[in-house]
Design an enzyme around this catalytic site. Structure first.
Site, PDB file in Angstrom:
ATOM      1  N   LYS A   1      50.175  34.857  36.847  1.00 12.58           N
ATOM      2  CA  LYS A   1      49.407  35.466  38.046  1.00 12.58           C
ATOM      3  C   LYS A   1      49.613  35.703  39.576  1.00 12.58           C
ATOM      4  CE  LYS A   1      45.646  35.036  35.309  1.00 12.58           C
ATOM      5  NZ  LYS A   1      44.454  34.168  33.899  1.00 12.58           N
TER       6      LYS A   1
ATOM      7  N   ASP B   1      38.903  37.283  36.847  1.00 13.71           N
ATOM      8  CA  ASP B   1      38.451  35.936  35.324  1.00 13.71           C
ATOM      9  C   ASP B   1      36.851  35.953  36.120  1.00 13.71           C
ATOM     10  OD1 ASP B   1      40.521  36.490  33.885  1.00 13.71           O
ATOM     11  OD2 ASP B   1      41.674  34.851  35.521  1.00 13.71           O
TER      12      ASP B   1
END
Ligand code: ATR
Length: 289
Positions: A70, A106
């Site tokens: 990520k 997120d």
């Protein structure tokens, strides 16, 4: 039916076989009658750039990116959304006009899950447990919501201090503090409205409880970002003590909904996806007993 018109998205990570995203997105595609497919790809470290560029060159619409890529993936992106600049990590790529665009859904996924449940953040005192990637994604969006206080608690206190410092620079008007496991924890728990577990403690392969629950009661909302098992020890005990509890499945679904919107421009069928994932998790839970 998969044919030459099928649009392709997917996820890269390592390991990636436990990801629930293929189940989630493929259910949404079939429910909406879209000729799309979502696949998962276990990519070797060192191959992240070529995997992303290869996906772009093959004409895929986009990708999700999961652990441990990520942060690295940010390097290979042409255009970064504000959410990526803020957190230094991404979970969604969109290939458009030959360019690689990066997003982190997120944080917005976390916020939308609270909104859907009618749980406000404004004026609330929030205790965030953890200072890793998941905690960072949540911390920056929470700090923007006019909370009365955001307290960071982490096993390694230096990491909590560092995150708190970053949050203060980012939003000076938000009161940010740190707590420690041995000193003032009971007091901080009693004086919080929303408690968020953003550590790995409580996961199926990392059982345990991130904080004692003696001071949790019906005034609290307890949100565990862990979704497997669906009911972690923290959620079980908090619920027994009268708290309102939220499973990490909700954030997972809502971050997926945002990725889905970025790729397809369409609304995610959240209740259908929730039902599918809940059934799936229950079935593997039964099998693992
Ligand atoms: P992620 O990206 O999923 O957040 P991570 O960056 O490795 O993963 O962060 C894991 C978090 O869980 C960290 O806050 C970690 O605390 P440390 O910073 O002290 O490592 C926390 N964590 C992991 N195991 C823990 C344990 N047994 N007790 C308390 N906290 C733990």
């Amino acid at each position: 039916m998969i044919d030459s018109e099928t649009k392709v998205v997917g996820i890269i990570g390592n390991p990636v076989r436990h990801s629930l995203s293929p189940i989630m997105h493929n259910k949404a595609f079939s429910h909406l009658g879209l000729n799309w497919v979502y696949l998962s790809f276990e990519v070797e470290p060192g191959r992240v750039r070529s995997a992303i560029e290869g996906a772009r060159d093959l004409g895929m619409v986009g990708l999700n990116v999961t652990m441990p890529f990520k942060m690295e993936a940010v390097e290979w992106v042409d255009i970064k959304d504000g959410s990526v600049i803020l957190t230094g990590s991404l979970n969604t790529l969109l290939f458009k006009d030959g360019k690689i665009m990066g997003f982190n859904t997120d944080g917005i996924g976390f916020l939308n899950s609270l909104r859907e449940k009618g749980i406000p953040l404004q004026g609330r005192k929030v205790l965030l447990i953890g200072a890793g990637g998941a905690a960072r994604a949540v911390a920056f969006v929470v700090a923007q919501q006019g909370v009365a206080r955001l307290t960071v608690l982490n096993r390694t206190p230096q990491k909590a201090h560092r995150l708190a410092q970053e949050l203060r620079s980012f939003k000076p008007e938000t009161e940010v503090s740190t707590a420690s496991y041995d000193l003032d924890l009971a007091l901080v728990i009693s004086d919080s409205d929303l408690i968020i577990n953003a550590t790995s403690v409580g996961m199926k392969d990392h059982p345990g409880i991130p904080i004692p629950t003696d001071d949790i009661d019906q005034r609290h909302v307890v949100y565990d970002l862990v979704y497997w098992p669906l009911r972690t020890e923290l959620l079980k005990r908090s619920e027994e003590r009268g708290a309102r509890v939220v499973s990490g499945l909700e954030m997972l679904i809502h971050q997926g909904a945002e990725s889905f919107r970025i790729w397809t421009g369409k609304e995610f069928p959240i209740p259908i996806v929730r039902e599918e994932l809940t059934e799936y998790l229950k079935s593997i839970e039964d099998n693992s007993k």
